[in-house]
Structures are given as C-alpha cells and as structure tokens.
Design a protein around this motif. Structure first.
Motif, PDB file in Angstrom:
ATOM      1  N   ILE A   1       0.850  -1.280  -0.089  1.00 37.78           N
ATOM      2  CA  ILE A   1       0.081   0.103  -0.022  1.00 37.78           C
ATOM      3  C   ILE A   1       0.419   1.196   0.382  1.00 37.78           C
ATOM      4  N   ARG A   2       0.529   2.328  -0.647  1.00 32.58           N
ATOM      5  CA  ARG A   2       1.532   3.286  -0.625  1.00 32.58           C
ATOM      6  C   ARG A   2       0.521   3.941   0.359  1.00 32.58           C
ATOM      7  N   ILE A   3       1.016   5.343   0.783  1.00 35.87           N
ATOM      8  CA  ILE A   3       0.895   5.927   2.238  1.00 35.87           C
ATOM      9  C   ILE A   3       1.408   7.610   2.018  1.00 35.87           C
ATOM     10  N   ALA A   4       0.667   8.005   2.211  1.00 34.08           N
ATOM     11  CA  ALA A   4       0.934   9.771   1.920  1.00 34.08           C
ATOM     12  C   ALA A   4       1.276  10.181   3.424  1.00 34.08           C
ATOM     13  N   ALA A   5       2.631   9.823   3.310  1.00 35.46           N
ATOM     14  CA  ALA A   5       3.165  10.394   4.843  1.00 35.46           C
ATOM     15  C   ALA A   5       4.619   9.123   5.168  1.00 35.46           C
ATOM     16  N   GLU A   6       5.974  10.405   5.773  1.00 42.56           N
ATOM     17  CA  GLU A   6       6.854  10.429   5.067  1.00 42.56           C
ATOM     18  C   GLU A   6       7.781   8.957   6.171  1.00 42.56           C
ATOM     19  N   PRO A   7       7.989   7.988   6.285  1.00 43.34           N
ATOM     20  CA  PRO A   7       9.018   7.319   6.392  1.00 43.34           C
ATOM     21  C   PRO A   7       8.272   6.628   7.704  1.00 43.34           C
ATOM     22  N   ARG A   8       9.192   8.122   8.762  1.00 44.24           N
ATOM     23  CA  ARG A   8       9.292   7.378  10.432  1.00 44.24           C
ATOM     24  C   ARG A   8       7.589   7.729  10.707  1.00 44.24           C
ATOM     25  N   ARG A   9       6.865   8.377  10.276  1.00 43.74           N
ATOM     26  CA  ARG A   9       5.414   8.267  10.622  1.00 43.74           C
ATOM     27  C   ARG A   9       4.821   7.205  10.267  1.00 43.74           C
ATOM     28  N   VAL A  10       4.960   6.570   9.497  1.00 43.20           N
ATOM     29  CA  VAL A  10       4.898   5.409   8.798  1.00 43.20           C
ATOM     30  C   VAL A  10       5.114   4.114   9.722  1.00 43.20           C
ATOM     31  N   TRP A  11       6.918   4.009  10.566  1.00 43.59           N
ATOM     32  CA  TRP A  11       7.119   2.867  10.888  1.00 43.59           C
ATOM     33  C   TRP A  11       6.881   3.516  12.665  1.00 43.59           C
TER      34      TRP A  11
END
Length: 118
Positions: free
Chosen positions: A10-20
């Motif tokens: 899935i693609r998420i409109a956020a920087e990787p740090r927030r996703v992690w």
C-alpha cells in the motif's frame, strides 16, 4: 510441506518515520491491526514446529512523497477439516492472511494519514 506467500502493498501519503512509528507503536494495535497482539499464537491442528510457523516480513520504502509498505507472509498449509455441510481446505490459512493484510494495510494507511491531519 509447501508454504504459500501472501504479498500485499500500500502507498501512504506520509514520511517513512511516521509510518514506522505507527507500525511499532504497541498502543496503535487497535487502530490498524484490529487486534492487540502479543505473538504467543498457536494454530489449532498444527504442531508447534518451525515447519508450521508463519513468517511475516514488512518493508518500508520511500517513493517520492509517499511511503510504500509491503508485507510478505509465508503461510503453511492448513490442516483440512470437514463437518456436516462444510469443509475447510489447505488454502484457508493463505486466504485468511491475504484478506487480513488487505484490510490491515488499508487501516494502517487511514491511521497514519488521519494522524497527520489531526
């Protein structure tokens, strides 16, 4: 024993740090996994041996302004079960994992993107 692989992205409109941070936050379980796990699971009907264990690998990658999360799960065959008027085949675990990750990743996307808006 042949494992089947479930792969969902899935693609998420956020920087990787927030996703992690959302992926590893123990308090976020209800928001995106729809569960509060502590990985002491047992699968009924399967022996507790490495041949019966399911392995989950998660990748977080950057693509321009989005983050791509990919989950790959190795799923052992389920023991076939039958009852009066029903049957569960060896692919039932794989089908369940595929359904679960489609749903869970959509909830992860919503949780991360909604958090950014709030």
């Amino acid at each position: 024993m042949t494992f089947k692989t479930v792969t969902q992205s899935i693609r998420i409109a956020a920087e990787p740090r927030r996703v992690w941070d959302m992926l590893i936050d123990p308090q976020a379980g209800e928001r995106w996994r729809n569960a509060d796990f502590k990985t002491y699971w047992r699968v009924s009907g399967l022996p507790d041996t490495p041949q019966s264990w399911s392995t989950i690998t998660m990748r977080v990658e950057v693509d321009a302004v989005e983050t791509i999360v990919t989950v790959e799960q190795q799923v052992p065959p389920s023991p076939p079960r039958r009852g009066q008027g029903w049957e569960i085949g060896e692919n039932s675990g794989w089908k369940h994992a595929a359904f679960y990750w489609r749903s869970a990743l959509a909830m992860l996307k919503r949780a991360v993107e909604d958090q950014h808006e709030g």
